[in-house]
Design an enzyme around this catalytic site. Sequence first.
Site, short mmCIF file in Angstrom:
data_model
loop_
_atom_site.label_atom_id
_atom_site.label_comp_id
_atom_site.label_asym_id
_atom_site.label_seq_id
_atom_site.Cartn_x
_atom_site.Cartn_y
_atom_site.Cartn_z
N CYS A 46 98.21 -40.72 -19.83
CA CYS A 46 97.15 -39.80 -19.42
C CYS A 46 95.88 -40.21 -20.16
CB CYS A 46 97.56 -38.38 -19.81
SG CYS A 46 96.29 -37.13 -19.48
N ASN A 47 94.85 -40.55 -19.42
CA ASN A 47 93.58 -40.95 -20.05
C ASN A 47 92.98 -39.80 -20.85
OD1 ASN A 47 92.45 -43.68 -18.52
ND2 ASN A 47 93.87 -42.52 -17.29
N THR A 48 93.08 -38.60 -20.31
CA THR A 48 92.46 -37.44 -20.95
C THR A 48 93.13 -37.14 -22.29
OG1 THR A 48 92.15 -36.60 -18.71
CG2 THR A 48 91.67 -35.09 -20.50
N ASP A 71 102.42 -37.02 -19.32
CA ASP A 71 101.12 -36.81 -18.68
C ASP A 71 100.97 -35.30 -18.46
OD1 ASP A 71 98.71 -37.42 -17.20
OD2 ASP A 71 99.83 -37.06 -15.36
N SER A 72 99.76 -34.90 -18.08
CA SER A 72 99.55 -33.50 -17.72
C SER A 72 100.33 -33.12 -16.46
CB SER A 72 98.06 -33.26 -17.47
OG SER A 72 97.64 -34.06 -16.38
N TYR A 76 94.46 -31.15 -17.47
CA TYR A 76 93.97 -31.23 -18.85
C TYR A 76 92.45 -31.50 -18.87
CZ TYR A 76 98.60 -31.78 -21.18
OH TYR A 76 99.86 -31.61 -21.69
N GLY A 77 91.94 -32.01 -17.76
CA GLY A 77 90.57 -32.56 -17.71
C GLY A 77 89.48 -31.66 -18.25
N CYS A 106 91.96 -42.21 -14.43
CA CYS A 106 92.90 -41.08 -14.52
C CYS A 106 94.18 -41.53 -13.84
CB CYS A 106 92.30 -39.87 -13.79
SG CYS A 106 93.48 -38.51 -13.57
N THR A 107 95.31 -41.27 -14.49
CA THR A 107 96.56 -41.83 -13.96
C THR A 107 97.03 -41.14 -12.67
OG1 THR A 107 97.78 -40.40 -15.50
CG2 THR A 107 97.37 -42.67 -16.20
N HIS A 108 96.42 -40.01 -12.32
CA HIS A 108 96.75 -39.42 -11.02
C HIS A 108 96.14 -40.23 -9.86
CE1 HIS A 108 97.89 -35.82 -13.30
NE2 HIS A 108 98.37 -35.30 -12.18
#
Length: 265
Positions: A73-75, A10-11, A42-43, A183-185
């Site tokens: 990470c979705n982005t 992920d970012s 990353y967004g 978003c995974t955050h």
Amino acid sequence: MNNQAIGIFDSGVGGLSVWQELIKLMPSESMYYYADSANCPYGEKSPSEIVDLSSRIVDFLLEKDCKLVVVACNTATSAAISELRRRYNLPIIGIEPAIKPAALLTQTGKVGVIATQGTLKGEKFKNTRNRYAQNVEVWVQIGYGLVELVEAGKADSPQAYDLLSQYLNPMLAQGVDQIVLGCTHYPFLIPTIEQIIGKQAQVINPAIAVARHTLLVLQHHALKSDSRQVPDYQFFSSKDELELQAFVATIAPQFAKQKFVKMPL
Ligand code: DGL
């Protein structure tokens, strides 16, 4: 059977919300987690920058002999997964906003999605929305600032509460009853989100579905580990391994003594 590790990236720390579901579902699988916190968020980066960063991370995970990669990470999924699948010859699993279950579950016919700019503006989201949300109204909101708060360990701070109220209250006022975390955050913000939405809406986190899908892919490719294997967990950060370790200690204290390594890209 294959006892090599699953690579996850992920970012930053967000993908740990997926990692948590993966270790629960597959307790004998080794997992190597890479947090690109030095380049987070990353967004708002361009797709080509994200392809470049993601490829360098996959190169690293391949050096570590991973058998499969989860883009947690979705982005990065939105910007890079097609290119990653083209470049690398191993199974690569991604994550996308869970619009489909939200569209099936909504009673009001109104669904909210909160995600990064990259995810919401991406082609993938447009396609998923057209495919699964024809008969529902979709309210989207870019979660400016939320990733940074989660990275800083401030998921339950007054700032997080204020930002989330600003983002979610307009959706609630429209009658949204499903909130998709794109978003995974954001799953780390769920306690704060629930304070705001009360019983009016429910939160949809796709991490469990991604873990189930990963298991199916492992089975399909005959890549599952020996069920008696004692798993090896390793954590890599492009920024600061101690910060990553401190974050893991707050969400999963039993893993705080695993291997944490600083590994710039
Ligand atoms: N966890 C990433 C996602 O799922 C966060 C993106 C970011 O770094 O902005 O989209």
